[in-house]
Write an enzyme that holds these catalytic residues in place. Sequence first.
Site, PDB file in Angstrom:
ATOM      1  N   ASP A 165      -2.894   2.774  -2.705  1.00  0.00           N
ATOM      2  CA  ASP A 165      -2.904   2.519  -1.213  1.00  0.00           C
ATOM      3  C   ASP A 165      -2.834   3.354  -0.180  1.00  0.00           C
ATOM      4  O   ASP A 165      -2.133   4.446  -0.393  1.00  0.00           O
ATOM      5  CB  ASP A 165      -2.004   1.227  -1.136  1.00  0.00           C
ATOM      6  CG  ASP A 165      -2.334   0.245   0.220  1.00  0.00           C
ATOM      7  OD1 ASP A 165      -3.517   0.397   0.602  1.00  0.00           O
ATOM      8  OD2 ASP A 165      -1.542  -0.321   0.444  1.00  0.00           O
ATOM      9  N   ASN A 219     -11.634  -6.837  -2.426  1.00  0.00           N
ATOM     10  CA  ASN A 219     -12.081  -5.826  -1.630  1.00  0.00           C
ATOM     11  C   ASN A 219     -13.490  -5.874  -1.365  1.00  0.00           C
ATOM     12  O   ASN A 219     -14.181  -5.219  -0.439  1.00  0.00           O
ATOM     13  CB  ASN A 219     -11.934  -4.330  -2.531  1.00  0.00           C
ATOM     14  CG  ASN A 219     -10.569  -3.715  -2.406  1.00  0.00           C
ATOM     15  OD1 ASN A 219     -10.442  -3.137  -3.328  1.00  0.00           O
ATOM     16  ND2 ASN A 219      -9.806  -4.237  -1.371  1.00  0.00           N
ATOM     17  N   ARG A 276       4.171  -5.056  -2.089  1.00  0.00           N
ATOM     18  CA  ARG A 276       3.162  -6.104  -2.832  1.00  0.00           C
ATOM     19  C   ARG A 276       2.791  -5.628  -4.069  1.00  0.00           C
ATOM     20  O   ARG A 276       2.386  -4.697  -4.146  1.00  0.00           O
ATOM     21  CB  ARG A 276       2.380  -6.437  -1.734  1.00  0.00           C
ATOM     22  CG  ARG A 276       2.496  -7.157  -0.535  1.00  0.00           C
ATOM     23  CD  ARG A 276       1.230  -7.829   0.028  1.00  0.00           C
ATOM     24  NE  ARG A 276       0.168  -6.444   0.798  1.00  0.00           N
ATOM     25  CZ  ARG A 276       0.483  -6.088   1.814  1.00  0.00           C
ATOM     26  NH1 ARG A 276       1.470  -6.288   2.701  1.00  0.00           N
ATOM     27  NH2 ARG A 276      -0.420  -5.019   2.169  1.00  0.00           N
ATOM     28  N   ILE A 277       2.395  -6.889  -4.798  1.00  0.00           N
ATOM     29  CA  ILE A 277       1.762  -6.698  -6.174  1.00  0.00           C
ATOM     30  C   ILE A 277       0.231  -6.919  -6.098  1.00  0.00           C
ATOM     31  O   ILE A 277      -0.659  -6.220  -6.645  1.00  0.00           O
ATOM     32  CB  ILE A 277       2.330  -7.609  -7.284  1.00  0.00           C
ATOM     33  CG1 ILE A 277       3.807  -7.576  -7.469  1.00  0.00           C
ATOM     34  CG2 ILE A 277       1.415  -7.516  -8.408  1.00  0.00           C
ATOM     35  CD1 ILE A 277       4.044  -5.859  -7.959  1.00  0.00           C
TER      36      ILE A 277
END
Length: 247
Positions: free
Chosen positions: A18, A66, A192-193
């Site tokens: 990320d 996405n 976050r996962i």
Amino acid sequence: MEEIDQEKLPRHIAIIMDGNGRWAKKKKLNRIRGHIKGVDAVREVVTACRELGIKVLTLYAFSIENWQRPQEEVSALMGLLKEYLVKEGEEMVKNNIRLSAIGRLEDLPQDVLTTLRETMEKTENCDGMILNLALSYGGRSEILHAVRGIISDLKEGKLREEEIDLSSFQKYLWTGNLPDPDLLIRTSGESRISNFLLYQIAYTELYLTQTLWPDFNRKELLKAIADYQLRERRFGRTSEQINGIGT
Ligand code: FPP
């Protein structure tokens, strides 16, 4: 340099890559430039994992969610993926890396899917390391896919109800025969996962870093592994049981 204990290497590392967009924004560049730099980080991390002797590396390259990004960004990501596969295919064979992929691969543009399949075929006999790409991936969809597979096999008589247990269930996941991740790394400071490997990370050690993915490199990877090696993995048991002290 971080001290790595070769005896305690994680067998499977999974990474949520990320921060490409933020990296680009900080440098007043287009988001796509962040993804381009992100591919360089992928190369460095794959090489480092192979050299270290990591058996499986799963990279979250594109989630089902996405697809909702601007069309221009989606196309750029698909283009980068294809370019990576074309450029790195031979290198993977040379370095004994088997490519695999999880996700709704049928969602990928036809040319990307074809290149992906060709690269997987080309590397199918490699057994040094598995590079597993999560593409159009979502953890909830994966669990649903597993349930559908089980229902279909029950109906066709290939599976009996009493045979459904944790071990047979996991075979229906896209990760099939892969071991669960030992270490999950997420870059760029989020905690976050994000729908990644929901079923498989039950006992995975998490490592969160502020570093943005394009800045993640071999040194950062070694830091994550060194941190992992300090952890005591108890899998629900007591510390004494793990260390063989008392009863
Ligand atoms: C997250 O950054 C990254 C992605 C959605 C894509 C990751 C893809 C690559 C690194 C390149 C292609 C992959 C391979 C395997 C060749 P973000 O855009 O969400 O960053 P932000 O949260 O800062 O906006």
